[in-house]
Design a protein around this motif. Structure first.
Motif, mmCIF file in Angstrom:
data_model
loop_
_atom_site.group_PDB
_atom_site.id
_atom_site.type_symbol
_atom_site.label_atom_id
_atom_site.label_comp_id
_atom_site.label_asym_id
_atom_site.label_seq_id
_atom_site.Cartn_x
_atom_site.Cartn_y
_atom_site.Cartn_z
ATOM 1 N N PRO A 103 0.973 -1.132 0.103
ATOM 2 C CA PRO A 103 -0.103 -0.029 0.091
ATOM 3 C C PRO A 103 0.841 1.099 -0.078
ATOM 4 O O PRO A 103 0.840 2.025 1.007
ATOM 5 N N PHE A 104 1.460 1.449 -1.013
ATOM 6 C CA PHE A 104 2.330 2.723 -1.120
ATOM 7 C C PHE A 104 1.147 4.102 -1.361
ATOM 8 O O PHE A 104 0.221 3.720 -1.844
ATOM 9 N N ALA A 105 1.670 4.977 -0.716
ATOM 10 C CA ALA A 105 0.769 6.286 -0.907
ATOM 11 C C ALA A 105 1.943 7.455 -1.203
ATOM 12 O O ALA A 105 2.162 8.400 -0.650
ATOM 13 N N PRO A 106 2.471 7.396 -2.402
ATOM 14 C CA PRO A 106 3.408 8.289 -3.147
ATOM 15 C C PRO A 106 2.841 9.649 -2.812
ATOM 16 O O PRO A 106 1.823 9.951 -3.169
ATOM 17 N N VAL A 107 3.808 10.661 -2.502
ATOM 18 C CA VAL A 107 3.411 11.958 -2.400
ATOM 19 C C VAL A 107 4.678 13.051 -2.993
ATOM 20 O O VAL A 107 5.689 12.616 -2.836
ATOM 21 N N LYS A 108 4.112 13.831 -3.961
ATOM 22 C CA LYS A 108 5.053 14.946 -4.435
ATOM 23 C C LYS A 108 5.498 15.759 -3.666
ATOM 24 O O LYS A 108 4.716 16.320 -2.865
ATOM 25 N N GLY A 109 6.735 16.147 -3.628
ATOM 26 C CA GLY A 109 7.206 17.383 -2.913
ATOM 27 C C GLY A 109 8.059 18.315 -3.797
ATOM 28 O O GLY A 109 8.843 17.568 -4.413
ATOM 29 N N TRP A 156 -0.694 15.412 -4.757
ATOM 30 C CA TRP A 156 -0.710 13.865 -5.030
ATOM 31 C C TRP A 156 -1.120 13.903 -6.624
ATOM 32 O O TRP A 156 -1.286 12.904 -7.079
ATOM 33 N N ASP A 157 -1.389 14.777 -7.407
ATOM 34 C CA ASP A 157 -1.895 14.987 -8.766
ATOM 35 C C ASP A 157 -1.264 16.277 -9.267
ATOM 36 O O ASP A 157 -1.722 17.334 -9.025
ATOM 37 N N PRO A 158 -0.388 15.949 -10.358
ATOM 38 C CA PRO A 158 0.171 14.793 -11.048
ATOM 39 C C PRO A 158 1.293 14.205 -10.168
ATOM 40 O O PRO A 158 1.977 15.048 -9.509
ATOM 41 N N LEU A 159 1.391 13.124 -10.108
ATOM 42 C CA LEU A 159 2.779 12.514 -9.616
ATOM 43 C C LEU A 159 3.845 12.437 -10.712
ATOM 44 O O LEU A 159 4.169 11.365 -11.214
ATOM 45 N N ASP A 160 4.393 13.658 -10.916
ATOM 46 C CA ASP A 160 5.398 13.621 -11.625
ATOM 47 C C ASP A 160 6.723 14.227 -11.113
ATOM 48 O O ASP A 160 6.707 14.504 -9.949
ATOM 49 N N TRP A 161 7.788 14.385 -11.698
ATOM 50 C CA TRP A 161 8.933 14.972 -11.209
ATOM 51 C C TRP A 161 9.303 16.223 -11.703
ATOM 52 O O TRP A 161 10.364 17.020 -11.569
ATOM 53 N N GLU A 162 7.960 17.099 -12.055
ATOM 54 C CA GLU A 162 8.231 18.451 -12.768
ATOM 55 C C GLU A 162 7.897 19.531 -11.606
ATOM 56 O O GLU A 162 7.078 19.392 -11.154
ATOM 57 N N PRO A 163 8.986 20.514 -11.510
ATOM 58 C CA PRO A 163 8.221 21.472 -10.437
ATOM 59 C C PRO A 163 7.217 22.406 -11.161
ATOM 60 O O PRO A 163 6.870 22.331 -12.449
ATOM 61 N N THR A 164 6.301 22.774 -10.245
ATOM 62 C CA THR A 164 5.079 23.636 -10.662
ATOM 63 C C THR A 164 5.142 25.010 -10.313
ATOM 64 O O THR A 164 5.769 25.249 -9.000
ATOM 65 N N GLU A 165 4.667 25.921 -11.042
ATOM 66 C CA GLU A 165 4.440 27.331 -10.584
ATOM 67 C C GLU A 165 3.489 27.542 -9.397
ATOM 68 O O GLU A 165 3.899 28.352 -8.557
ATOM 69 N N ALA A 202 13.130 22.157 -7.728
ATOM 70 C CA ALA A 202 13.132 20.798 -7.927
ATOM 71 C C ALA A 202 12.021 19.976 -7.332
ATOM 72 O O ALA A 202 11.564 20.381 -6.156
ATOM 73 N N ALA A 203 11.584 18.918 -7.833
ATOM 74 C CA ALA A 203 10.353 18.256 -7.136
ATOM 75 C C ALA A 203 10.862 16.582 -7.291
ATOM 76 O O ALA A 203 11.808 16.173 -8.226
ATOM 77 N N GLY A 204 10.250 15.973 -6.398
ATOM 78 C CA GLY A 204 10.385 14.628 -6.087
ATOM 79 C C GLY A 204 9.437 13.618 -5.679
ATOM 80 O O GLY A 204 8.261 14.374 -5.278
ATOM 81 N N ILE A 205 9.495 12.512 -5.956
ATOM 82 C CA ILE A 205 8.261 11.740 -5.310
ATOM 83 C C ILE A 205 8.661 10.784 -4.246
ATOM 84 O O ILE A 205 9.499 9.877 -4.216
ATOM 85 N N ARG A 206 7.950 11.169 -3.129
ATOM 86 C CA ARG A 206 8.542 10.325 -1.939
ATOM 87 C C ARG A 206 7.786 8.920 -1.734
ATOM 88 O O ARG A 206 6.592 8.996 -1.879
ATOM 89 N N PRO A 207 8.447 7.945 -1.437
ATOM 90 C CA PRO A 207 7.854 6.644 -1.657
ATOM 91 C C PRO A 207 7.295 6.413 0.138
ATOM 92 O O PRO A 207 7.884 5.702 0.839
ATOM 93 N N GLY A 242 9.506 7.363 3.079
ATOM 94 C CA GLY A 242 8.833 8.409 3.255
ATOM 95 C C GLY A 242 9.890 9.628 3.433
ATOM 96 O O GLY A 242 10.973 9.809 2.759
ATOM 97 N N THR A 243 9.505 10.625 4.288
ATOM 98 C CA THR A 243 10.220 11.895 4.600
ATOM 99 C C THR A 243 11.361 11.519 5.683
ATOM 100 O O THR A 243 11.890 12.916 5.593
#
Length: 355
Positions: A209-215, A253-262, A286-291, A316-317
């Motif tokens: 039950p992974f619950a990945p989260v973008k940071g 949580w949406d979208p789960l990608d590696w791109e920084p956003t404005e 920079a953005a990453g997805i935490r496991p 996780g974190t």
């Protein structure tokens, strides 16, 4: 099978793969690490902060009394062995938002579980660039690990020994036999998957039950001379040079990608606005997805069906403190059969695999 090429195949060289690699290496095990520099890694982006007291309610980090001393000793030892500086022990300064918060936090410091992590008399003076009208709390036994430096030094260490390959790994390329694992004409006693977010594409463990989260993080420059304190109030501000700091982090949580956003940048800027007194310039984002995991505990242990396949994931974190301690537990579990902490053992989710 008597003549194995290696005892362990370790897939992934983030903080999880690095930690278990050194623990097994120090047990005299023959290991081969696969790291793929062509894919993103949350460990390379993470700020690497370790902080024993977190959250608005000043909660002591889970197992802090065990995790923190072990992690600091582990990283200090690696600094000596690898010839690099990546462990930075500095305090976390938490400016009070109000008199009420000041009173609440100071009352909590009387708790014998929390008191050892708080400076009795803080000498932090950051008011030339931080709003701290009500003073603040100085959390000690904290700091950060420069993960890109650690990972690069680790990679070089194992490359020099012929124990590291930089290539793309496909899980369908391994063949599981009762007494060994085969991969690319090599044989291994066991394989340990340390793939972070990429575990969702691994058929052996994608049922967990992974619950990945973008940071997202920002690197920010200012003309002010920064003091050696991590500022923490809703966000963290980590000084990495005399006038540069990293700011984070967001959760999405949406979208789960590696791109920084404005939008994430704007969120961090808004929070910086209530903290910073001085002007600044954003140098990069920079953005990453935490496991992360639904129950906020790591996913570690042996596959329910294949005794020579293991996972070390879900940090996780708090990976910089969780990884060394539980790498030691996993190494002892694999080599000596010592039981894992049940709160991190994937046995707690075996029902998901067999349903």
């Amino acid at each position: 099978m008597a003549d194995l090429d290696y005892d362990y195949l370790i897939v992934g060289q983030g903080i999880a793969g690095t930690s278990i690699a050194f623990h097994l290496h120090d047990l005299g095990k023959r290991i081969l690490i696969i790291g793929d520099s062509s894919i993103p890694s949350s460990s390379k982006i993470a700020a690497g902060i370790f902080n024993p007291l977190t959250g608005k309610k000043l909660v002591k980090t889970w197992l802090a009394d065990d995790l923190f001393p072990y992690a600091k000793a582990f990283y200090a030892d690696l600094e000596n062995r690898l010839g690099g500086k990546f462990l930075h022990e500095i305090s976390v300064y938490r400016p009070f938002r109000s008199i009420a918060e000041q009173n609440t936090y100071l009352a909590q410091t009387a708790d014998p579980g929390i008191a050892p992590y708080v400076a009795e008399h803080s000498s932090a003076n950051v008011t030339d660039y931080i709003h701290a009208d009500y003073g603040g709390l100085e959390v000690i036994k904290s700091g950060w690990v420069d993960l890109p430096v650690l990972l690069e030094k680790t990679r070089d260490f194992f490359l020099d020994r012929g124990q590291f390959l930089d290539e793309t790994f496909h899980v369908e390329d391994i063949y599981v036999e009762p007494d060994h694992i085969s991969w690319q004409n090599r044989t291994f006693g066991k394989v340990i998957f340390c793939q972070g977010f990429m575990a969702l594409q691994n058929d052996f463990f994608n049922w967990l039950p992974f619950a990945p989260v973008k940071g997202q993080l920002l690197e920010v420059a200012t003309e002010k001379t920064l003091k050696p304190y991590i500022i923490n109030q809703g966000i963290f501000m980590l000084p990495v040079s005399v006038n540069t700091f990293r700011v984070g982090a967001t959760y999405s949580w949406d979208p789960l990608d590696w791109e920084p956003t404005e939008s994430a940048t704007a969120e961090l800027q808004e929070k910086m606005g209530s903290l910073l007194k001085t002007s600044y310039e954003i140098r990069s984002a920079a953005a990453g997805i935490r496991p992360s995991v639904k129950d906020r505990r790591p996913l570690i242990g042996i596959h329910p069906e294949y005794s020579n396949i293991a996972i070390f994931n879900g940090l996780g974190t708090k990976g910089v403190t969780l990884a060394p301690f539980f790498a030691n537990q996993l190494a002892q579990h694999l080599e000596d059969g010592k039981e894992l902490n049940p709160l991190i053992n994937i046995k707690r989710y075996f029902s998901l695999y067999f349903r």
